[in-house]
Design a protein around this motif. Structure first.
Motif, PDB file in Angstrom:
ATOM      1  N   LYS B  12      33.403 -24.927  -7.169  1.00  0.00           N
ATOM      2  CA  LYS B  12      33.724 -25.004  -8.635  1.00  0.00           C
ATOM      3  C   LYS B  12      33.181 -26.475  -9.164  1.00  0.00           C
ATOM      4  CE  LYS B  12      37.915 -23.988 -11.359  1.00  0.00           C
ATOM      5  NZ  LYS B  12      37.525 -25.391 -12.202  1.00  0.00           N
ATOM      6  N   GLU B  13      32.499 -25.810 -10.290  1.00  0.00           N
ATOM      7  CA  GLU B  13      32.131 -27.205 -11.233  1.00  0.00           C
ATOM      8  C   GLU B  13      32.592 -27.149 -12.676  1.00  0.00           C
ATOM      9  OE1 GLU B  13      27.861 -28.046 -10.687  1.00  0.00           O
ATOM     10  OE2 GLU B  13      28.031 -28.520  -8.630  1.00  0.00           O
ATOM     11  N   GLY B  14      33.609 -27.591 -12.918  1.00  0.00           N
ATOM     12  CA  GLY B  14      33.955 -27.769 -14.522  1.00  0.00           C
ATOM     13  C   GLY B  14      34.600 -26.069 -14.554  1.00  0.00           C
ATOM     14  N   LYS B  15      34.115 -25.555 -15.561  1.00  0.00           N
ATOM     15  CA  LYS B  15      34.792 -23.929 -15.851  1.00  0.00           C
ATOM     16  C   LYS B  15      33.904 -22.917 -15.087  1.00  0.00           C
ATOM     17  CE  LYS B  15      32.368 -23.143 -20.401  1.00  0.00           C
ATOM     18  NZ  LYS B  15      32.557 -22.726 -21.656  1.00  0.00           N
ATOM     19  N   TYR B  16      32.904 -23.502 -14.449  1.00  0.00           N
ATOM     20  CA  TYR B  16      32.231 -22.419 -13.614  1.00  0.00           C
ATOM     21  C   TYR B  16      32.306 -22.556 -12.216  1.00  0.00           C
ATOM     22  CZ  TYR B  16      30.044 -21.718 -18.072  1.00  0.00           C
ATOM     23  OH  TYR B  16      29.697 -21.167 -19.384  1.00  0.00           O
ATOM     24  N   ALA B  17      31.664 -21.390 -11.437  1.00  0.00           N
ATOM     25  CA  ALA B  17      31.800 -21.802  -9.952  1.00  0.00           C
ATOM     26  C   ALA B  17      30.429 -21.150  -9.597  1.00  0.00           C
ATOM     27  CB  ALA B  17      33.034 -21.057  -9.281  1.00  0.00           C
ATOM     28  N   TYR B  18      30.033 -21.607  -8.353  1.00  0.00           N
ATOM     29  CA  TYR B  18      28.704 -21.406  -7.828  1.00  0.00           C
ATOM     30  C   TYR B  18      28.995 -20.576  -6.617  1.00  0.00           C
ATOM     31  CZ  TYR B  18      26.516 -24.127 -11.541  1.00  0.00           C
ATOM     32  OH  TYR B  18      26.108 -24.274 -12.913  1.00  0.00           O
ATOM     33  N   ILE B  19      28.191 -19.723  -6.380  1.00  0.00           N
ATOM     34  CA  ILE B  19      28.351 -18.791  -5.102  1.00  0.00           C
ATOM     35  C   ILE B  19      27.035 -18.611  -4.190  1.00  0.00           C
ATOM     36  CG2 ILE B  19      28.890 -16.515  -3.902  1.00  0.00           C
ATOM     37  CD1 ILE B  19      30.589 -16.045  -6.430  1.00  0.00           C
ATOM     38  N   GLY B  20      27.149 -19.134  -2.949  1.00  0.00           N
ATOM     39  CA  GLY B  20      25.961 -18.907  -2.123  1.00  0.00           C
ATOM     40  C   GLY B  20      26.261 -18.671  -0.717  1.00  0.00           C
ATOM     41  N   ILE B  21      25.252 -18.350   0.281  1.00  0.00           N
ATOM     42  CA  ILE B  21      25.759 -18.104   1.401  1.00  0.00           C
ATOM     43  C   ILE B  21      25.528 -19.322   2.503  1.00  0.00           C
ATOM     44  CG2 ILE B  21      24.887 -15.770   1.550  1.00  0.00           C
ATOM     45  CD1 ILE B  21      22.402 -16.399   3.219  1.00  0.00           C
ATOM     46  N   THR B  22      26.232 -19.476   3.614  1.00  0.00           N
ATOM     47  CA  THR B  22      26.368 -20.753   4.402  1.00  0.00           C
ATOM     48  C   THR B  22      25.211 -20.699   5.200  1.00  0.00           C
ATOM     49  OG1 THR B  22      27.359 -19.457   6.087  1.00  0.00           O
ATOM     50  CG2 THR B  22      28.901 -20.275   4.551  1.00  0.00           C
ATOM     51  N   ASP B  23      24.947 -21.956   5.804  1.00  0.00           N
ATOM     52  CA  ASP B  23      23.966 -22.362   6.848  1.00  0.00           C
ATOM     53  C   ASP B  23      24.001 -21.406   7.772  1.00  0.00           C
ATOM     54  OD1 ASP B  23      21.780 -23.798   7.499  1.00  0.00           O
ATOM     55  OD2 ASP B  23      23.020 -24.940   8.911  1.00  0.00           O
ATOM     56  N   TYR B  24      25.025 -21.050   8.439  1.00  0.00           N
ATOM     57  CA  TYR B  24      25.297 -20.097   9.602  1.00  0.00           C
ATOM     58  C   TYR B  24      24.501 -18.966   8.903  1.00  0.00           C
ATOM     59  CZ  TYR B  24      27.304 -17.180  12.828  1.00  0.00           C
ATOM     60  OH  TYR B  24      27.516 -16.068  13.930  1.00  0.00           O
ATOM     61  N   ALA B  25      24.966 -18.374   7.970  1.00  0.00           N
ATOM     62  CA  ALA B  25      24.404 -17.159   7.446  1.00  0.00           C
ATOM     63  C   ALA B  25      22.910 -17.004   7.331  1.00  0.00           C
ATOM     64  CB  ALA B  25      25.025 -16.650   6.139  1.00  0.00           C
ATOM     65  N   GLN B  26      22.333 -18.089   6.847  1.00  0.00           N
ATOM     66  CA  GLN B  26      20.821 -18.148   6.536  1.00  0.00           C
ATOM     67  C   GLN B  26      20.044 -18.260   8.021  1.00  0.00           C
ATOM     68  OE1 GLN B  26      18.456 -20.425   7.080  1.00  0.00           O
ATOM     69  NE2 GLN B  26      19.582 -22.043   7.833  1.00  0.00           N
ATOM     70  N   GLN B  27      20.832 -18.942   9.019  1.00  0.00           N
ATOM     71  CA  GLN B  27      20.343 -19.172  10.394  1.00  0.00           C
ATOM     72  C   GLN B  27      20.187 -17.463  11.041  1.00  0.00           C
ATOM     73  OE1 GLN B  27      21.852 -21.849  13.069  1.00  0.00           O
ATOM     74  NE2 GLN B  27      21.797 -23.638  11.425  1.00  0.00           N
ATOM     75  N   GLN B  28      21.389 -16.926  10.893  1.00  0.00           N
ATOM     76  CA  GLN B  28      21.448 -15.666  11.353  1.00  0.00           C
ATOM     77  C   GLN B  28      20.461 -14.622  10.850  1.00  0.00           C
ATOM     78  OE1 GLN B  28      23.521 -14.487  13.975  1.00  0.00           O
ATOM     79  NE2 GLN B  28      23.566 -16.556  14.298  1.00  0.00           N
ATOM     80  N   LEU B  29      20.311 -14.716   9.511  1.00  0.00           N
ATOM     81  CA  LEU B  29      19.551 -13.862   8.897  1.00  0.00           C
ATOM     82  C   LEU B  29      17.761 -14.079   9.109  1.00  0.00           C
ATOM     83  CD1 LEU B  29      21.124 -13.645   5.238  1.00  0.00           C
ATOM     84  CD2 LEU B  29      20.691 -11.567   6.814  1.00  0.00           C
ATOM     85  N   GLY B  30      17.728 -15.326   9.458  1.00  0.00           N
ATOM     86  CA  GLY B  30      16.163 -15.530   9.559  1.00  0.00           C
ATOM     87  C   GLY B  30      15.470 -15.643   8.288  1.00  0.00           C
ATOM     88  N   ASP B  31      14.057 -15.642   8.315  1.00  0.00           N
ATOM     89  CA  ASP B  31      13.217 -15.612   6.934  1.00  0.00           C
ATOM     90  C   ASP B  31      13.829 -14.787   5.943  1.00  0.00           C
ATOM     91  OD1 ASP B  31      11.438 -17.530   8.419  1.00  0.00           O
ATOM     92  OD2 ASP B  31      10.433 -15.831   9.185  1.00  0.00           O
TER      93      ASP B  31
END
Lengths: 362, 122
Positions: B12-31
């Motif tokens: 959460k930053e001010g009135k907005y929020a940002y969403i992403g995937i975790t380091d674990y998720a990107q490692q599992q997915l690969g490139d």
């Protein structure tokens, strides 16, 4: 889950391991794209020890295999290799095989890992009336695929056998590599020049590590799949199955319909005469998206015309492509079709296969 | 920053929020080679599909950690999806407004998420 003679090597290299057809196999060591590019530009090594090795020996060996598979084994010489589908009576595929001919009475057949037991049983059941001894030797062999433009350079440093003497789809027994007795064939599943090397299970680790020392990058099943996919080489369970005939898969060159008898001949002749209604086509995505195995394919009237059998990004081509089994009338290159990707119809165009031009040494 | 069991993060930053995937998720997915971006201005419930992230091998759906409206998709990822591999906590997928901030309380803290990963590995 079954392991291979290289399982501890994969673990020491911290590969990501998965269950692949009952085998505990590396899917990637570092990055699929890096490994893919190593094979296209330098050299990579793959543990393919999971592949099945079945020997067929005896007075009737050549006659037996002639009947067993769709291609014509009587046309190859000793030390030559033939690719062939092996079909059921109804024309669907039991498997697709590499057949190594030592002589008329001695053959080595390479089967897909997860099909080996099924193939072996099928082969035993077809042996009645033939003087042959069929033996599943899979556990005795380790197998390494050394692939890429640098493959020969690397292998030649370790053997006195002149590798120029092993042509495409030829093999040589008793090739001594760094002191290890091997069978070396100029074959592969990547679209690059390269070798498949068979050795005693206990010698496999030594050679794998030696190839690494000489600069071959260990590559997992992920890169093996993208490499074979770009080259439009079929994968059993995707482009081929018991419900997909070799004619559906576009493998007519490997089906000799005018042979003097083989299993599945009647059904395949009938299919060929009636017209092959669905065929494997190459698709290139026009709009953004990646088609994946199982996604449905539609025509411009929103009618379903088939489904995707393999789909991926093509690291060497910077394109997203797919192989799809679709109604024959849409397979002509340049036809627009639509792939349902998570509910959105994404435009694609049929293109000629393969996506990547193979770099075999003929 | 809060985390979900499906390996999304939300910040959460001010009135907005940002969403992403975790380091674990990107490692599992690969490139990561493609992001099927979220549709802007869409109103979604907690757990709805927000967008999809595709690696060489597979496609993974990303779910809304909380209910809200998609304000903006990160279009930078169209050209360089590999930014998710390089820096998963900077390369956000979407900027949203949150409907009900109490939904954030249901999510895991960083410590809880790390414990969750450990328990999953066992």
């Amino acid at each position: 889950m079954k392991t291979t003679p290289l399982t501890s090597v994969h673990e020491s290299l911290r590969a990501r391991m998965v269950d692949f057809g009952g085998f505990y196999m590396p899917v990637q060591y570092t990055s699929i794209i890096e490994e893919h590019n190593a094979v296209r530009n330098q050299a990579g090594i793959f543990d393919v020890s999971h592949m099945g090795e079945i020997t067929v020996k005896g007075k009737d060996a050549i006659r037996y295999i002639y009947n067993l598979v769709t291609n014509d084994i009587s046309t190859i010489a000793d030390n030559q290799i033939m690719y062939s589908p092996m079909c059921y009576e109804h024309g669907g595929c039991v498997d697709d095989l590499l057949i190594y001919k030592n002589n008329d009475e001695d053959f080595l057949i390479i089967a897909n890992a997860s099909n080996t037991d099924k193939d072996y049983e099928w082969m035993l059941n077809q042996a009645k009336g033939y003087d042959v001894v069929i033996s599943n030797e899979s556990d005795k062999y380790g197998q390494i695929a050394l692939q890429g433009p640098q493959a020969q350079y690397i292998l030649q440093q370790l053997t006195k056998t002149d590798l120029d003497g092993i042509a495409f789809y030829r093999f040589k027994n008793d090739v001594i590599i760094d002191g290890v007795n091997t069978i070396v064939s100029r074959t592969g599943y990547t679209g690059e020049d390269g070798f498949e090397i068979y050795m005693k299970a206990s010698d496999t680790e030594k050679l794998f590590r030696k190839f690494m020392e000489l600069g071959a990058m260990p590559c997992g099943l992920g890169a093996r799949d993208t490499l074979r996919f770009e080259s439009a080489l079929p994968l059993y369970g995707h482009e081929l199955s018991d419900k997909i005939t070799p004619l559906n898969a576009g493998l007519k060159n490997f089906v000799k319909l005018d042979k003097n008898g083989f299993i599945g001949q009647k059904a395949l002749i009938e299919q060929n005469e009636k017209g092959v209604d669905i065929r494997s086509a190459g698709l290139e995505m026009v709009d953004k998206g990646i088609a994946r195995n199982g996604y449905e394919v539609f025509n411009d009237k929103d009618e379903k015309i088939g489904y995707v059998t393999s789909g991926s990004t093509c690291p060497s081509l910077n394109k997203n492509c797919a192989l799809a089994l679709i109604t024959t009338e849409y397979t002509k290159a340049g036809t627009f079709v639509y792939v349902d990707i998570r509910g959105k119809k994404v435009k694609a165009v049929t293109v000629k296969k393969p996506f990547y031009n193979k770099k075999y040494k003929r | 920053m809060k985390f979900t069991k499906d390996h999304e993060w939300i910040k959460k930053e001010g009135k907005y929020a940002y969403i992403g995937i975790t380091d674990y998720a990107q490692q599992q997915l690969g490139d990561i080679v493609y992001v099927d971006l979220a549709e802007e201005d869409l109103v979604l419930q907690q757990g709805d599909v927000l967008c999809a992230v595709e690696s060489v091998k597979t496609a993974a759906e990303v779910f809304m950690p909380v209910s809200g409206r998609v304000i903006e998709a990160n279009h930078e990822l169209e050209e360089s999806p590999e930014k998710i591999n390089e820096n998963p906590y900077e390369a956000y997928l979407a900027k949203i407004t949150i409907d009900d901030e109490t939904e954030l309380d249901e999510l895991m803290t960083e410590d809880e998420y790390n414990q969750f990963l450990e328990s999953e590995a066992e």
